[in-house]
Design a protein around this motif. Structure first.
Motif, short mmCIF file in Angstrom:
data_model
loop_
_atom_site.label_atom_id
_atom_site.label_comp_id
_atom_site.label_asym_id
_atom_site.label_seq_id
_atom_site.Cartn_x
_atom_site.Cartn_y
_atom_site.Cartn_z
N ALA A 380 -0.70 -4.66 -6.00
CA ALA A 380 -0.95 -3.75 -5.03
C ALA A 380 -1.22 -4.47 -3.53
N GLN A 381 -1.72 -5.71 -3.58
CA GLN A 381 -1.77 -6.42 -2.10
C GLN A 381 -0.59 -6.64 -1.71
N ALA A 382 0.55 -6.61 -2.27
CA ALA A 382 1.70 -6.75 -1.25
C ALA A 382 2.32 -5.41 -1.38
N ARG A 383 2.33 -4.54 -2.27
CA ARG A 383 3.14 -3.29 -2.43
C ARG A 383 2.34 -2.22 -1.97
N ALA A 384 0.94 -2.23 -1.90
CA ALA A 384 0.30 -0.97 -1.52
C ALA A 384 -1.12 -1.66 -0.97
N PRO A 385 -0.78 -2.27 0.20
CA PRO A 385 -2.24 -2.85 0.73
C PRO A 385 -3.29 -1.88 1.11
#
Length: 457
Positions: A380-385
């Protein structure tokens, strides 16, 4: 094999290739996240690989939970596996798991991690292997080295003229042949070893500090932990029913010399071994009080009695140890690190522990669900910050209640104990913060979303 950057930038370092480490690697691979595994031994399996010099299992070691409640849901044990497999079955199971999911090629075997420190938004991880020392940067560190590798060795007044051995270093009952043996501690390992000893030793006693609840492995011809696998009973009702059911099958442990537990069932980890009661009933060993002091071959006990022994075998458990980390990075001021959900460091970004959890019936699937949550957060850190930022905010606060209403004993070894149903509910609720309901990353049977932090009973 050197760490390489992938779609998500730097890879994730996974330390350990036992059950928890393999679960972490599999969860990362399902999310398409690059990782490098580090394992001291030359093969997978952790402590269940008895060939591993760091393994703490012994020849007679078997699961104390049944196969179907312990195995990974995604990779069931092969048909024909016994209800309670031994370490040889389990070593092959983990080898098969690593091969089936293609994990071996990403593991550096024969490599010991020496240090892991935060470094400019990432992690610098150093190691030692036969090829020398090395170091590389990673985006995150997942520690999965287990909880049963550093023995706790109590200190007793006086000196002992015989041999003192911790159960971590015990392997074969032949080591007990012809000796007068005192087993100190009546946990699951202590009772296993005492049962080993009655067939080989000249005499056997077991020293206990407190009372225990003893659960047979089979009830009504079925593994005991498979009898209530539907909706969990309310805590008071489960304690009421199970205590009376145990009395029917094993009787009152006080009849065999054990102290009254002084606490309610499931408020400490039960002993899944009724053979110890069988042998006590046959006079093959005796229950003795806590050790007071040592004097030559004589051991003095708290009640003023004494006995002479050749071997004192300490089944006194283990302490947590992560020597490659600064304790401050784990918020570690008590008997165990203070981690959110027993997983996430509040002090260090992207430092996670998978496997620092104990619960009756949690199994390796419970460790996988920990790993699933860790991988979801990293993805999620890259895809859903925005989701990741909200999740990180939750990590800064106190952990939700994971006791399920049980009042666990205030022992060091119980400091990271949880109720399996409450814990799994919280893992599922937190996963829902990171994954939309239809997200493929959550397809491993996570329950419906619920309020994070709500008591799960």
């Amino acid at each position: 094999m050197e760490p390489t950057a992938g779609r998500g930038g730097l890879p994730v370092a996974v330390i350990g290739a036992g059950p928890s480490g393999l679960a972490a690697m599999r969860a990362l691979s399902r999310r398409g996240l690059d990782f490098v595994g580090f394992e001291q031994h030359t093969d997978v399996g952790g402590l269940w690989n008895i060939e591993n010099p760091s393994s703490t299992v012994y020849e007679s070691a078997h699961l104390i939970s049944s196969r179907t409640t312990t195995e990974f849901a995604e990779y069931p044990m092969p048909a024909g596996t016994p209800d309670y497999p031994g370490h040889r079955h389990l070593r092959e199971y983990f080898r098969g798991y690593a091969d089936h999911f293609g994990l071996r090629g990403s593991i550096r075997f024969g490599t010991q991690i020496t240090c892991a420190t935060e470094d400019d938004g990432g992690w610098q991880v150093s190691w030692r292997s036969a090829d020398g020392e090395g170091s590389a940067r990673f985006r995150a560190v997942i520690v999965a080295t287990g909880t049963l590798h550093t023995p706790f060795v109590p200190e007793f007044p006086g000196t002992f003229a015989g041999e003192i051995l911790h159960s971590a270093h015990y392997k074969n009952p032949a080591e007990l042949a012809g000796k007068r043996v005192l087993v100190v501690g009546a946990g699951n390992s202590g009772c296993d070893i005492a049962v080993d000893a009655v067939h080989h030793a000249a005499a056997v006693d077991i020293s206990v500090r407190r009372g225990y609840y003893f659960i047979p492995k089979y009830i009504f011809g079925r593994p005991a932990d498979t009898l209530n696998r539907g909706r969990p009973l309310p805590r008071p009702l489960k304690q009421f029913i199970d205590k009376r059911l145990l009395r029917m099958f094993t009787g009152d442990p006080r009849r065999f010399g054990f102290p009254d537990p002084g606490y309610r069932i499931y408020e400490s980890h039960p002993v899944v071994n009724s053979l110890i009661l069988h042998h006590l009933g046959h006079g093959d060993l005796r229950v003795m009080p806590d050790v007071s002091r040592l004097d030559g071959h004589t051991v003095h006990f708290r009640d003023g009695t004494s006995g002479d022994y050749d071997l004192v075998l300490l089944s006194t458990g283990y302490v947590l140890s992560y020597p490659f980390l600064d304790r401050a990075q784990l918020g570690w001021t008590g008997p165990s690190p203070s981690l959110y959900l027993n997983m996430f460091s509040r002090q260090a970004e992207n430092l996670m522990v998978v496997g620092m959890v104990e619960a009756s019936g949690l199994g390796w699937e419970g460790r996988y669900r920990q790993a699933e949550l860790a991988a979801a957060y990293l993805a999620a850190q890259a895809r859903a910050p925005q989701r990741a930022a909200g999740f990180r905010k939750a990590l800064a606060g106190p952990s939700p209640d994971m006791t399920g209403g049980y009042k666990y004993l205030g022992l060091d070894r119980m400091s990271y104990y949880v109720n399996k149903d409450a814990y799994r509910a919280q893992l599922a609720a937190h996963l829902a913060l990171l994954d939309p309901p239809d997200h493929p990353g959550g397809k491993n049977g996570a329950p419906a979303r619920q309020e994070v932090g709500a008591d799960a009973h």
